[in-house]
Motif scaffolding. Structure first.
Motif, short mmCIF file in Angstrom:
data_model
loop_
_atom_site.label_atom_id
_atom_site.label_comp_id
_atom_site.label_asym_id
_atom_site.label_seq_id
_atom_site.Cartn_x
_atom_site.Cartn_y
_atom_site.Cartn_z
N PHE A 19 0.84 -1.20 0.00
CA PHE A 19 0.00 0.00 0.00
C PHE A 19 0.88 1.24 0.00
O PHE A 19 2.02 1.21 0.43
CB PHE A 19 -0.89 0.04 1.25
CG PHE A 19 -1.86 -1.09 1.34
CD1 PHE A 19 -3.11 -0.99 0.74
CD2 PHE A 19 -1.54 -2.24 2.04
CE1 PHE A 19 -4.02 -2.04 0.83
CE2 PHE A 19 -2.44 -3.29 2.13
CZ PHE A 19 -3.69 -3.19 1.53
N GLY A 20 0.33 2.35 -0.46
CA GLY A 20 0.98 3.64 -0.33
C GLY A 20 2.10 3.93 -1.29
O GLY A 20 2.92 4.81 -1.03
N ALA A 21 2.13 3.25 -2.42
CA ALA A 21 3.16 3.54 -3.42
C ALA A 21 2.83 4.85 -4.13
O ALA A 21 1.67 5.23 -4.29
CB ALA A 21 3.26 2.41 -4.44
N LYS A 22 3.86 5.55 -4.53
CA LYS A 22 3.70 6.76 -5.33
C LYS A 22 3.23 6.34 -6.73
O LYS A 22 3.78 5.39 -7.31
CB LYS A 22 5.04 7.49 -5.42
CG LYS A 22 5.01 8.76 -6.23
CD LYS A 22 6.39 9.41 -6.20
CE LYS A 22 6.45 10.67 -7.01
NZ LYS A 22 7.82 11.24 -6.97
N VAL A 23 2.24 7.02 -7.26
CA VAL A 23 1.65 6.70 -8.57
C VAL A 23 2.17 7.69 -9.60
O VAL A 23 1.99 8.89 -9.45
CB VAL A 23 0.11 6.75 -8.50
CG1 VAL A 23 -0.49 6.52 -9.87
CG2 VAL A 23 -0.42 5.74 -7.49
N ILE A 24 2.81 7.17 -10.65
CA ILE A 24 3.34 8.00 -11.72
C ILE A 24 2.70 7.54 -13.03
O ILE A 24 2.92 6.41 -13.47
CB ILE A 24 4.87 7.86 -11.82
CG1 ILE A 24 5.52 8.20 -10.47
CG2 ILE A 24 5.43 8.74 -12.93
CD1 ILE A 24 6.96 7.74 -10.35
N LYS A 25 1.91 8.42 -13.65
CA LYS A 25 1.27 8.07 -14.92
C LYS A 25 2.27 8.27 -16.05
O LYS A 25 2.97 9.27 -16.10
CB LYS A 25 0.03 8.93 -15.13
CG LYS A 25 -1.06 8.62 -14.13
CD LYS A 25 -2.30 9.41 -14.39
CE LYS A 25 -3.36 9.02 -13.37
NZ LYS A 25 -4.61 9.70 -13.59
N VAL A 26 2.31 7.31 -16.97
CA VAL A 26 3.22 7.39 -18.11
C VAL A 26 2.46 7.09 -19.40
O VAL A 26 1.50 6.34 -19.40
CB VAL A 26 4.43 6.43 -17.96
CG1 VAL A 26 5.34 6.89 -16.85
CG2 VAL A 26 3.99 5.00 -17.73
N GLU A 27 2.94 7.67 -20.48
CA GLU A 27 2.37 7.43 -21.80
C GLU A 27 3.49 7.29 -22.80
O GLU A 27 4.62 7.71 -22.55
CB GLU A 27 1.46 8.58 -22.21
CG GLU A 27 0.20 8.67 -21.42
CD GLU A 27 -0.76 9.73 -21.94
OE1 GLU A 27 -0.47 10.36 -22.98
OE2 GLU A 27 -1.79 9.92 -21.30
N GLY A 28 3.17 6.74 -23.96
CA GLY A 28 4.15 6.55 -25.02
C GLY A 28 4.67 5.13 -25.01
O GLY A 28 4.96 4.59 -23.96
#
Length: 142
Positions: A128-137
């Motif tokens: 739980f509690g991981a940092k969320v980083i959205k990525v594309e490409g």
């Protein structure tokens, strides 16, 4: 518990902001594509959660693709996380978490390292509690 959300523009920026503070602390990443085949995996990742699918506890089998196990796959190589986050759909999430390896139940995956050079850590249990980083490409576009 929801993870922190962020948008990072490059691998270099991630590495510059992700420096380990002690020898026992290891920053690991987990890439989850928006079209991940596991039920609910992407939705949980959006909340900073990594939950194993359940099943066996054989690390080698997990690394070879039998991921119905007690582990989730993490890596110390952010480019591998990016690959897994974008390999199917071109968009996904990278989870980032500091693990105290002296207190974390994990297995290093020699199989994945030998076959795929993934620098894989198999973490037992739900995270739980991981940092969320959205990525594309698509992988390779950066």
């Amino acid at each position: 518990m929801e993870g922190t959300r962020a948008t990072i523009s490059s691998i270099d920026e991630w590495q510059a902001t992700s420096t380990s503070k002690t020898d026992n602390i290891k920053i690991l990443w987990r890439g989850v594509d928006s079209k991940h085949l596991g039920e609910g995996v992407y939705g949980r990742a959006q909340q900073g959660i990594a939950k194993p699918q359940g099943g066996h506890s054989n690390a080698a089998d997990h690394s070879l693709g039998e991921t119905d196990s007690v582990f989730t796959s993490w890596t110390s190589d952010i480019s591998q996380a990016r690959y897994h986050a974008t390999k199917r759909s071109g968009q996904g999430i990278i989870l980032e978490k500091n693990f105290d390896l002296s207190k974390t139940k994990y297995v290093r995956s020699d199989v994945a390292d030998a076959l795929y050079q993934e620098n894989e850590f198999l973490i037992r249990g739900t995270i739980f509690g991981a940092k969320v980083i959205k990525v594309e490409g698509m992988y390779g576009d950066y």
